[in-house]
Design an enzyme around this catalytic site. Structure first.
Site, PDB file in Angstrom:
ATOM      1  N   HIS A 241       0.832  -1.205   0.000  1.00 30.66           N
ATOM      2  CA  HIS A 241       0.000   0.000   0.000  1.00 30.66           C
ATOM      3  C   HIS A 241       0.868   1.257   0.000  1.00 30.66           C
ATOM      4  CE1 HIS A 241      -3.538   2.409   0.837  1.00 30.66           C
ATOM      5  NE2 HIS A 241      -2.973   2.913   1.919  1.00 30.66           N
ATOM      6  N   PHE A 242       1.918   1.256   0.806  1.00 32.23           N
ATOM      7  CA  PHE A 242       2.908   2.336   0.798  1.00 32.23           C
ATOM      8  C   PHE A 242       4.090   1.874  -0.063  1.00 32.23           C
ATOM      9  CE2 PHE A 242       0.573   3.115   4.760  1.00 32.23           C
ATOM     10  CZ  PHE A 242       0.261   4.465   4.612  1.00 32.23           C
TER      11      PHE A 242
END
Length: 328
Positions: A306-307
Site C-alpha cells: 500500500h505504501f
C-alpha cells in the site's frame, strides 16, 4: 666516492621511499576530494517549514528549484509528508517538491474535533488555500490513499491548476474497496453501534503493520519503525477521535466517485497510476478501472504494498521521470 650500502639497508631505503610516495599520493587525493566537496555542495536540501493557513499552522516539506515543475504530494492514512522522503532524496534536483501534512496529521495543528470539522471537503479546502498562500498556480498532483479524495476535490474545484495526476494506491471506484471494507461500511451505516469495531479494524497495531507489509512474503524488506511510529502517532491524545471523524466522512468519497470518474472521462488528464502488487487495503482491479476512464493512462504495478515507496522507490522514480517527460 659513492657511499656503499648493505643490501639490507638498501631494501629498507627503497621501502621507505615507496611508503612516502603512497602517503603523498593519498594526501593529494584527499585534498582534491575536500576541495571538490566544497565546490559542489548538495544543491537542493529539504526544508521543513510551517505556514499559517485558515488560522492553522500547516507543516510542509519543500525541496528543489522553484522554477522546475511542481509536484504537490498528498499523503495517506495514518502517514504524513514523511512518507515522501524517498522521493525528496531522489527527485529534488529535477522537480520542485511540496509535501504538506493535513490538519490533524504529522506536524500540522491538530484542532479539537469539537471545533474543527474533520471532513475531506474541509481538508481539501485547506489544502487549496495552502497552495494559494504559497503561490502555487500549476502543479502535478501526486495522490496516495487519502490523498486521492483530497486531490480529486482540489482538481474539480480548480481544474486549471492541474498539469498531471499521479495516483499511487488511491481509489476512485467503488469496486476498489475490497472485503476489508465490510466493517468500515457498517460503521458508515451506524456509527454508534460500530465505532469500537471500526477503531480496532482501522487503528490497531496489526492493521497499521498490514498497511505497509500487505501480502508481501518478504517481510524482512520492511523497517518496523514504519508502522510502530505510525501506531504511536495514532495513540496520541485526540487522534482516535480525529481519525474516526475523518473516516466516518469517507462515505462521502464513495458518493463522489461517479463525479471524479466523469471528470476524468471528460478531461482525459495526463494520468500515471502506480500500484503495489502486495496492496491489501484496496482491490487489485482498481488500476484498470482508472484505465477505463482514461484509456491513455500509464499503469505500472510495482514491487511493494500500500505504501509502495517503502520498497519500490527507485522503480517509482523511473516511472515518474518518464511520465513527466511525456508530452500530451
Amino acid at each position: 666516492m659513492r657511499p656503499s650500502y648493505s643490501p639490507r639497508w638498501l631494501r629498507f631505503f627503497q621501502a621507505s621511499r615507496m611508503v612516502l610516495l603512497v602517503s603523498t599520493t593519498l594526501a593529494i587525493f584527499q585534498l582534491q576530494a575536500q576541495v571538490q566537496g566544497k565546490e559542489r555542495p548538495v544543491k537542493h536540501t529539504t526544508a521543513y517549514r510551517t505556514i499559517q493557513v485558515d488560522g492553522l499552522s500547516i507543516f510542509y516539506r519543500e525541496a528543489g528549484p522553484k522554477d522546475a515543475p511542481t509536484l504537490l504530494l498528498l499523503h495517506g492514512l495514518p502517514s504524513s509528508s514523511r512518507m515522501f522522503e524517498p522521493l525528496f532524496s531522489r527527485l529534488s534536483e529535477s522537480y520542485h517538491l511540496i509535501a504538506p501534512d493535513y490538519p490533524g496529521f504529522g506536524h500540522s495543528d491538530w484542532p479539537d474535533p469539537k471545533k474543527f470539522a474533520y471532513t475531506f471537503d474541509h481538508i481539501a479546502e485547506t489544502m487549496n488555500h495552502f497552495t494559494e498562500v504559497l503561490g502555487l498556480s500549476r502543479y502535478t498532483l501526486y495522490m496516495q490513499d487519502y490523498g486521492g479524495p483530497v486531490g480529486f476535490r482540489m482538481a474539480l474545484a480548480h481544474p486549471d491548476r492541474i498539469e498531471r495526476l499521479i495516483v499511487q494506491d488511491a481509489v476512485a471506484h467503488n469496486e476498489g474497496l475490497g472485503a476489508i471494507w465490510k466493517t468500515r461500511r457498517a460503521f458508515w451505516a451506524d456509527r454508534a453501534a460500530n465505532e469500537s469495531a471500526l477503531r480496532t479494524n482501522l487503528l490497531s497495531l496489526q492493521t497499521t503493520r498490514t498497511r505497509h507489509v500487505g501480502s508481501d512474503p518478504d517481510v524482512e524488506r520492511y523497517n518496523p519503525d514504519l508502522w510502530t511510529d505510525e501506531f504511536t502517532f495514532l495513540n496520541q491524545p485526540g487522534q482516535a477521535e480525529i481519525q474516526s471523524d475523518l473516516f466516518y466522512d469517507y462515505r462521502t468519497n464513495v458518493e463522489n466517485y461517479p463525479r471524479w470518474q466523469a471528470w476524468m472521462r471528460e478531461k482525459q488528464p495526463r494520468l500515471l497510476v502506480i500500484w503495489g502488487k502486495y496492496e491489501s487495503s484496496f482491490d487489485s482491479s482498481e488500476p484498470e478501472s482508472y484505465r477505463r476512464d482514461v484509456p491513455n493512462a500509464e499503469v505500472h504495478i510495482v514491487d511493494g504494498g500500500h505504501f509502495a515507496l517503502d520498497t519500490a522507490a527507485d522503480d517509482i522514480v523511473v516511472h515518474i521521470n518518464q511520465f513527466m517527460r511525456t508530452q500530451k
